[in-house]
Design a protein around this motif. Sequence first.
Motif, short mmCIF file in Angstrom:
data_model
loop_
_atom_site.label_atom_id
_atom_site.label_comp_id
_atom_site.label_asym_id
_atom_site.label_seq_id
_atom_site.Cartn_x
_atom_site.Cartn_y
_atom_site.Cartn_z
N LYS A 188 12.28 9.45 6.57
CA LYS A 188 12.74 8.87 7.83
C LYS A 188 11.99 7.59 8.15
O LYS A 188 12.56 6.64 8.68
CB LYS A 188 12.55 9.90 8.95
CG LYS A 188 12.88 9.36 10.34
CD LYS A 188 12.61 10.42 11.40
CE LYS A 188 12.88 9.87 12.79
NZ LYS A 188 12.59 10.89 13.84
N HIS A 189 10.70 7.56 7.83
CA HIS A 189 9.89 6.38 8.12
C HIS A 189 9.75 5.45 6.91
O HIS A 189 9.45 4.27 7.06
CB HIS A 189 8.51 6.81 8.61
CG HIS A 189 8.54 7.56 9.91
ND1 HIS A 189 8.44 8.94 9.97
CD2 HIS A 189 8.69 7.13 11.18
CE1 HIS A 189 8.50 9.32 11.24
NE2 HIS A 189 8.66 8.24 11.99
N ARG A 190 9.96 5.99 5.71
CA ARG A 190 9.84 5.15 4.51
C ARG A 190 10.97 4.13 4.42
O ARG A 190 10.73 2.96 4.07
CB ARG A 190 9.84 6.01 3.24
CG ARG A 190 8.49 6.57 2.86
CD ARG A 190 8.46 7.02 1.40
NE ARG A 190 9.47 8.01 1.09
CZ ARG A 190 9.29 9.33 1.20
NH1 ARG A 190 8.12 9.79 1.63
NH2 ARG A 190 10.25 10.18 0.88
N LEU A 191 12.20 4.56 4.71
CA LEU A 191 13.34 3.66 4.56
C LEU A 191 13.21 2.41 5.44
O LEU A 191 13.43 1.29 4.96
CB LEU A 191 14.65 4.40 4.84
CG LEU A 191 14.99 5.52 3.85
CD1 LEU A 191 16.33 6.17 4.19
CD2 LEU A 191 15.03 4.99 2.42
N GLY B 269 13.48 6.17 -6.18
CA GLY B 269 14.90 6.25 -5.85
C GLY B 269 15.22 5.56 -4.54
O GLY B 269 16.24 4.85 -4.43
N GLU B 270 14.37 5.73 -3.56
CA GLU B 270 14.58 5.08 -2.27
C GLU B 270 14.41 3.57 -2.38
O GLU B 270 15.11 2.80 -1.71
CB GLU B 270 13.61 5.66 -1.24
CG GLU B 270 13.92 7.10 -0.89
CD GLU B 270 12.78 7.79 -0.15
OE1 GLU B 270 12.93 8.98 0.16
OE2 GLU B 270 11.75 7.14 0.11
N MET B 271 13.48 3.14 -3.23
CA MET B 271 13.32 1.70 -3.45
C MET B 271 14.58 1.10 -4.05
O MET B 271 15.05 0.04 -3.62
CB MET B 271 12.13 1.45 -4.39
CG MET B 271 10.78 1.66 -3.75
SD MET B 271 9.44 1.36 -4.94
CE MET B 271 8.02 1.49 -3.85
N GLY C 24 0.82 -1.21 0.00
CA GLY C 24 0.00 0.00 0.00
C GLY C 24 0.85 1.25 0.00
O GLY C 24 1.94 1.30 -0.58
N PHE C 25 0.36 2.29 0.66
CA PHE C 25 1.09 3.56 0.73
C PHE C 25 2.22 3.47 1.75
O PHE C 25 2.00 3.03 2.88
CB PHE C 25 0.15 4.70 1.12
CG PHE C 25 -0.78 5.13 0.03
CD1 PHE C 25 -0.34 5.95 -1.00
CD2 PHE C 25 -2.10 4.72 0.02
CE1 PHE C 25 -1.20 6.35 -2.01
CE2 PHE C 25 -2.97 5.11 -0.98
CZ PHE C 25 -2.52 5.93 -2.01
N LEU C 26 3.40 3.90 1.35
CA LEU C 26 4.52 4.02 2.28
C LEU C 26 4.34 5.28 3.13
O LEU C 26 3.59 6.19 2.75
CB LEU C 26 5.83 4.09 1.51
CG LEU C 26 6.26 2.79 0.82
CD1 LEU C 26 7.38 3.08 -0.18
CD2 LEU C 26 6.70 1.76 1.84
N PRO C 27 5.03 5.38 4.29
CA PRO C 27 4.96 6.59 5.09
C PRO C 27 5.33 7.84 4.30
O PRO C 27 6.06 7.76 3.30
CB PRO C 27 5.96 6.33 6.22
CG PRO C 27 6.00 4.84 6.33
CD PRO C 27 5.85 4.33 4.93
N LYS C 28 4.85 8.99 4.73
CA LYS C 28 5.03 10.23 3.99
C LYS C 28 6.44 10.79 4.08
O LYS C 28 6.86 11.56 3.22
CB LYS C 28 4.02 11.27 4.47
CG LYS C 28 2.57 10.91 4.16
CD LYS C 28 1.62 12.00 4.61
CE LYS C 28 0.18 11.64 4.27
NZ LYS C 28 -0.77 12.70 4.71
N THR C 29 7.18 10.46 5.13
CA THR C 29 8.52 11.01 5.31
C THR C 29 9.59 9.95 5.04
O THR C 29 9.39 8.77 5.32
CB THR C 29 8.71 11.56 6.74
OG1 THR C 29 8.59 10.47 7.67
CG2 THR C 29 7.65 12.61 7.06
#
Length: 281
Positions: free
Chosen positions: A146-149, A176-178, A139-144
């Motif tokens: 810091k919490h997405r990684l 990019g983070e993925m 689903g949706f990853l966290p908005k920031t």
Amino acid sequence: MPEVFQKGTLYLCPTPIGNLEDITYRTVRCLREADLIAAEDTRHTKQLLMAYDIDTPLTSYHEHNKAEKGPQLIEKLKDGLMIALVSDAGMPAICDPGSDMVRLALAENLPIVPLPGANAGLTGLIASGMDTTRFTFVGFLPKTQKHRLPALQSVEAYEGTLIFYEAPHRIRQVLGEMQEVLGDRKAVLCRELTKRYEQYLHGHLSDLQAALSEQGTRGEFVILVEGMTKTAEEANPENVDYAALVRELMEQGIAKKEAVRTVARRCGVPKRSVYQAALSL
């Protein structure tokens, strides 16, 4: 015999994710016969109701009023009203406050009837060519960031296709983070599903970022990412010395954690593989 809808029952009614024709006869009849429709955005849902000549009363139920509105709807169910719960698009209770309403109804032992219908994640998956035998809906990853990684790290070792939703203003950063956390895996980007400009972009995560740089990021996105299917040895068939690459960066003054992340990104492998190789440093 046509279904007889029951009073005092909460019906979970899926709505189209784009094309207004993607709604079942059963859902249309349920919306017509309900005493009340609880919707995330009444203005949005009103357009759907107008398309099918449905004049059932609407009430708002969304993230910002659910604490107050939820108990009120429960009382109406107890009074014998038939309530249809809808989200703005797709299945209610998936990534929306409908799940809280379901829990409230369950706590009161009220009957709940789910109706099948459109879902963006599965719609994209079946046309993507990705593995459909095993998949995980994130689903949706966290908005920031810091919490997405950490959220991405938690699914790094999952096998089977990973299914994400993402908003257009974050899509490029998230891709990019993925790549940074998962490695440059195969992926499919589904844009504007069921709508006029529906599009599927195939490639690796780096390819999808390049494609969006050229065409822009308008629309709603589903991201499908290949799961972890290779061992560290299989992911490194040329026996690249990850430890040596990490050591070289560390000698340039780069912290070990950042060096591991950089090597993983450059080699297109999971960060975990590089980390294991560099444990001795």
